[in-house]
Design an enzyme around this catalytic site. Structure first.
Site, PDB file in Angstrom:
ATOM      1  N   GLU A 128      -4.272 -10.755  14.311  1.00 18.36           N
ATOM      2  CA  GLU A 128      -3.862  -9.422  14.016  1.00 18.36           C
ATOM      3  C   GLU A 128      -5.143  -8.555  14.300  1.00 18.36           C
ATOM      4  O   GLU A 128      -4.815  -7.348  15.004  1.00 18.36           O
ATOM      5  CB  GLU A 128      -3.203  -9.283  12.778  1.00 18.36           C
ATOM      6  CG  GLU A 128      -2.563  -7.901  12.540  1.00 18.36           C
ATOM      7  CD  GLU A 128      -1.990  -7.913  11.159  1.00 18.36           C
ATOM      8  OE1 GLU A 128      -0.615  -8.168  11.261  1.00 18.36           O
ATOM      9  OE2 GLU A 128      -2.375  -7.340  10.099  1.00 18.36           O
ATOM     10  N   LYS A 163       0.744  -1.346   0.165  1.00 15.96           N
ATOM     11  CA  LYS A 163      -0.016   0.089   0.049  1.00 15.96           C
ATOM     12  C   LYS A 163       0.920   1.308  -0.075  1.00 15.96           C
ATOM     13  O   LYS A 163       0.614   2.022  -0.786  1.00 15.96           O
ATOM     14  CB  LYS A 163      -0.921   0.096   1.170  1.00 15.96           C
ATOM     15  CG  LYS A 163      -1.832   1.211   1.320  1.00 15.96           C
ATOM     16  CD  LYS A 163      -2.749   1.186   2.647  1.00 15.96           C
ATOM     17  CE  LYS A 163      -3.663   0.177   2.840  1.00 15.96           C
ATOM     18  NZ  LYS A 163      -4.509   0.223   3.835  1.00 15.96           N
ATOM     19  N   LYS A 178       9.294  -3.486  14.035  1.00 17.64           N
ATOM     20  CA  LYS A 178      10.014  -2.848  12.856  1.00 17.64           C
ATOM     21  C   LYS A 178      11.062  -1.629  13.049  1.00 17.64           C
ATOM     22  O   LYS A 178      11.811  -1.384  12.312  1.00 17.64           O
ATOM     23  CB  LYS A 178       8.728  -2.183  11.762  1.00 17.64           C
ATOM     24  CG  LYS A 178       8.070  -3.215  11.257  1.00 17.64           C
ATOM     25  CD  LYS A 178       6.945  -2.675  10.444  1.00 17.64           C
ATOM     26  CE  LYS A 178       6.104  -3.760   9.830  1.00 17.64           C
ATOM     27  NZ  LYS A 178       4.955  -3.236   8.752  1.00 17.64           N
TER      28      LYS A 178
END
Length: 544
Positions: A351, A204, A510
């Site tokens: 999730e 995305k 991350k």
């Protein structure tokens, strides 16, 4: 204590659970010969059987009371109306619009025309590739599609293309690369012809580290194996919302397929993220997939809660998790085509509902998502079913199977389904010590060995299972099954008062990885982390 766990509906369910906790499932079957009639639901060619759950009529009534107390019907309406129910990101959650037909407004704008434009773009592109109208740089037809994405940009399309292989073109092979471990990309590319290979880069933001790293390496491979810079535009397409980054990569913006911020990754296979699906099975079958999901959407929106498949499936999960203390849920498809379905549901459920705070940011005092896992039957029977039958914890399980196989070879399908039916019955029924004794005596086992053997052969039974049978795994049925589980997850999020559409839990790792990546490229000994992380990094740097 939270308002939920102190609410009248919750407390009533706790009292009810204590009242039936000592009852074996066999007793419930003996007391009510109409269980199958009462506790099954039908939707098109799909049968949902929840008779082998520790429930009575009273259980369902109390679960529905909980659903009403939590405003489930209102939340369903808000979901489909396009309200910004993803409150932490101030977004709607409109994956259902991708397979819908009616106007849907987001910030005062009807999103359906743009959805239809992208669908037409996908249709034209997939027809061109599948027919040979679109060719590689050397004039050869494409034979291989490599989808590079991760998470929802991989799990959904990968699962569907595997499930619907009987509908796939024999002239195209679709590959999926998600892991940043270079092994996966290397092994995928080593046997491919770059002149016949089309790459889909699915991100995305077009900034996802793993995806862009794999995409750049694929680009390098292409350029060093016969392609040139001018050929990038005809061999690479993008599914993204970042037009500038796509263009900078070298992809023709005309070959960019749009995503929107109201489509969450794990709900995105219905969008242009499904391009590899359309290329594999054709756009007509992709539309059938959407139609099956849309019919489940309509069912979810309009059918009374007590007859509503996603509602009942979700409430049964609430009953298992919050009132019986079950922390793990196995997905067991008796169809090899669905071998990626458990992995898909892992992301969808964990999730979405793996959250520890309510929508208001308050820490919950009740369990939310269970651990979701599984494997196809009958493989699982020779791996982990031992724990299901005789382990020390109770695992909830969904068994799924088609009545018809795409590959009717001899008696294979009857043997497969015999195991499907037998396992749910065995998990429910079990085997008593007296039954084991009679069995061993009939086999002539000596008395001194018999009594020692009995404890090892007793099965307590009383393990809850839900069975989902469907006529055949075709695109429409698969679409309905996926939407069934999507809405089940939403039902549970409403009961738990959590936001199922964000995923902040994936961000911290991350962020730390970006810092550590810089450190790995330095010669200095690392001391900026805890002693464990420092030690691990320095050991790696010494031995790389």
């Amino acid at each position: 204590m939270s308002s939920l766990t102190q609410s009248s509906a919750w407390l009533a369910l706790q009292t009810h659970q204590r009242a039936i906790a000592q009852m074996h499932l066999l007793e419930l079957f003996e007391q009510d010969t109409r269980r199958f009639e009462k506790f099954t639901l039908f939707f098109n060619d799909i049968l949902l059987d929840y008779t082998k759950q520790p429930i009575t009529d009273r259980t369902i009534t109390l679960l529905l009371d909980l659903a009403h107390q939590q405003g489930l019907a209102d939340w369903i309406a808000r979901l489909f109306a396009g309200e910004k129910i993803n409150s932490t990101e101030n977004r709607a959650a409109l994956h259902s619009a991708l397979r819908g037909k009616q106007a849907v407004m987001v910030d005062g704008v009807d999103v359906m025309p743009e959805i239809k434009r992208v669908m037409r773009q996908m249709e034209c592109f997939s027809i061109a590739v599948r027919s040979g109208g679109k060719k590689g740089y050397s004039g050869k037809n494409f034979t291989d599609i490599v989808n590079i994405g991760i998470g929802g940009s991989d799990l959904g399309p990968f699962m569907v293309t595997e499930a619907l292989k009987p509908y796939a073109s024999p002239h195209l092979t679709v590959h999926f690369v998600s892991n940043v471990d270079g092994t996966q990309l290397f092994e995928t590319l080593q046997s491919l012809d770059p002149a016949r290979t089309l790459f889909i880069i699915a991100s995305k933001t077009f900034l996802t580290q793993e995806t862009i790293t794999n995409a750049r390496s694929a680009r390098t491979w292409f350029l060093t194996h016969g392609g040139n810079e001018d050929n990038i535009a005809s061999h690479f397409v993008a599914v993204s919302a970042n037009r500038a980054a796509v263009k900078e990569f070298g992809i023709d913006p005309d070959n960019m397929f749009m995503l929107w911020d109201w489509v969450g990754g794990r709900y995105s296979l219905w969008s242009a993220i499904g391009l590899p699906i359309a290329l594999a099975i054709g756009m007509d079958n992709f539309y059938s997939l959407l139609a099956g999901a849309n019919e489940m959407d309509e069912h979810f929106m309009t059918v009374p809660l007590e007859k509503n498949l996603p509602v009942i499936l979700g409430l049964i999960g609430i009953w298992q998790i919050n009132f019986w203390g079950i922390t793990a849920h196995a997905i067991l498809p008796y169809d090899q085509s669905l071998h990626r379905f458990p992995a898909f549901l892992q992301q969808l459920e964990m999730e979405s509902n793996g959250k520890r705070v309510t929508r208001a940011g308050e820490i919950v005092d009740y369990s939310t998502s269970p651990v979701v896992w599984g494997e196809p039957g009958t493989n699982g029977q020779h791996a982990f079913y031992q724990l299901l039958h005789q382990g020390t914890q109770t695992i909830a399980a969904d068994f799924l199977a088609p009545c018809q196989s795409h590959h009717m070879i001899g008696t294979h399908h009857h043997l497969l389904l015999a195991n499907f039916f037998a396992q749910t019955e065995a998990l429910m029924r079990g085997k008593t010590a007296d039954e084991v004794r009679v069995e061993l005596e009939s086999q002539g086992v000596a008395n001194d060995l018999l009594e020692k053997a009995i404890p090892h052969r007793v099965f307590p039974g009383n393990h809850p299972t839900t069975s989902i049978l469907f006529k055949k795994l075709d695109p429409k049925t698969l679409g309905s099954l996926i939407a069934l589980y999507e809405h089940k997850v939403f039902v549970q999020s409403v009961i738990w008062n959590i936001n199922p559409f964000d995923q902040w839990g994936v961000e911290l790792g991350k962020q730390l990885a970006s810092k550590i990546l810089t450190e790995l490229n330095q010669d200095a000994v690392i001391t900026s982390h805890d002693v464990s992380t420092n030690g691990l990094i320095n050991y790696f740097k010494t031995n790389q």
